[in-house]
Design a protein around this motif. Sequence first.
Motif, PDB file in Angstrom:
ATOM      1  N   ASP A  59     -30.842   8.336 -21.198  1.00  9.01           N
ATOM      2  CA  ASP A  59     -31.094   6.924 -20.121  1.00  9.01           C
ATOM      3  C   ASP A  59     -32.133   6.553 -19.419  1.00  9.01           C
ATOM      4  N   LEU A  60     -32.969   8.089 -18.467  1.00  8.10           N
ATOM      5  CA  LEU A  60     -33.877   7.789 -18.039  1.00  8.10           C
ATOM      6  C   LEU A  60     -34.915   7.610 -18.580  1.00  8.10           C
ATOM      7  N   ALA A  61     -35.228   7.761 -20.381  1.00  4.83           N
ATOM      8  CA  ALA A  61     -36.835   7.352 -20.924  1.00  4.83           C
ATOM      9  C   ALA A  61     -36.666   6.141 -21.351  1.00  4.83           C
ATOM     10  N   ASP A  62     -37.770   5.655 -22.187  1.00  3.07           N
ATOM     11  CA  ASP A  62     -38.133   4.560 -22.571  1.00  3.07           C
ATOM     12  C   ASP A  62     -38.486   5.109 -24.167  1.00  3.07           C
ATOM     13  N   ALA A  63     -38.956   6.055 -23.916  1.00  2.00           N
ATOM     14  CA  ALA A  63     -39.693   6.907 -25.369  1.00  2.00           C
ATOM     15  C   ALA A  63     -39.201   8.234 -25.142  1.00  2.00           C
ATOM     16  N   ILE A  96     -46.844   6.503 -16.294  1.00  6.21           N
ATOM     17  CA  ILE A  96     -45.787   6.896 -16.367  1.00  6.21           C
ATOM     18  C   ILE A  96     -44.979   8.220 -16.343  1.00  6.21           C
ATOM     19  N   THR A  97     -43.335   7.859 -15.747  1.00  7.13           N
ATOM     20  CA  THR A  97     -42.385   9.060 -14.957  1.00  7.13           C
ATOM     21  C   THR A  97     -42.526   9.897 -16.182  1.00  7.13           C
ATOM     22  N   ILE A 138     -39.106  14.012 -13.089  1.00 13.84           N
ATOM     23  CA  ILE A 138     -38.111  14.281 -13.534  1.00 13.84           C
ATOM     24  C   ILE A 138     -37.271  14.721 -13.877  1.00 13.84           C
ATOM     25  N   GLY A 139     -36.764  15.686 -13.357  1.00 14.31           N
ATOM     26  CA  GLY A 139     -36.376  16.640 -14.609  1.00 14.31           C
ATOM     27  C   GLY A 139     -34.797  17.064 -14.651  1.00 14.31           C
ATOM     28  N   VAL A 140     -33.900  16.966 -15.627  1.00 15.40           N
ATOM     29  CA  VAL A 140     -32.360  17.725 -15.935  1.00 15.40           C
ATOM     30  C   VAL A 140     -31.883  18.777 -16.580  1.00 15.40           C
ATOM     31  N   ILE A 141     -31.525  19.080 -15.579  1.00 16.79           N
ATOM     32  CA  ILE A 141     -31.261  20.808 -16.220  1.00 16.79           C
ATOM     33  C   ILE A 141     -30.155  21.160 -15.622  1.00 16.79           C
ATOM     34  N   PRO A 142     -29.158  21.648 -16.250  1.00 16.19           N
ATOM     35  CA  PRO A 142     -27.508  22.219 -16.609  1.00 16.19           C
ATOM     36  C   PRO A 142     -27.805  23.310 -15.367  1.00 16.19           C
ATOM     37  N   GLU A 143     -26.194  22.934 -14.449  1.00 13.64           N
ATOM     38  CA  GLU A 143     -26.694  25.165 -13.589  1.00 13.64           C
ATOM     39  C   GLU A 143     -26.491  25.667 -14.191  1.00 13.64           C
ATOM     40  N   LYS A 144     -26.049  25.882 -15.438  1.00 14.32           N
ATOM     41  CA  LYS A 144     -26.043  27.313 -15.984  1.00 14.32           C
ATOM     42  C   LYS A 144     -27.195  28.081 -16.142  1.00 14.32           C
TER      43      LYS A 144
END
Length: 190
Positions: free
Chosen positions: A96-100, A34-35, A61-67
Amino acid sequence: MQSIAVFCGSSTGHDPVYMETARLLGERLANEGITLVYGGSKVGCMGAVADSCLHAGGKVIGVIPEKLKNVEIAHTGLTEIHVVTTMHERKAKMADLADAFIALPGGAGTLEEWFEVFTWAQLGYHQKPCSLLNVNSFYDPLVTMLQHTITEGFMKEAYSDLIIHETTIDDLLQSLLNYSHHYEDKWVSK
């Protein structure tokens, strides 16, 4: 289930069980294929879940704001990282990237992220399970508060079925696999 977003603290918490659980969850996600989708930091519980998933051969997979790249100290060894402009974009991209969704213990940011996806489930914007890994009884007060909102008429009883809360990783992952979404229109009385 191909991917799970994990919301958790960029701090470690006082009890070592929080970091240990983050590590165990990351390793387990990797072992299950699982990703992991998470906030992109290399510190605190966030770093622990990512590092253990990567170490076990998983995809992160990471998602981070520039700040926050420098404040939360962006992880540089991820499979994929998305740098976004705002916190709103971060949450939308993770959703969007996640199933749960799983919330490990964390602070206001963790709670805010989890409540947003839970609210979206209530409103029918998605049918993805929203779960709390209730480590060390951390989420007991929150579960009590949510029940109080039902008792006081601010949330329908049916919405409690949209929340999975378990005390172990095994039970939580099994509940996520068995989850069946039941949407009930918020504004229709029965």
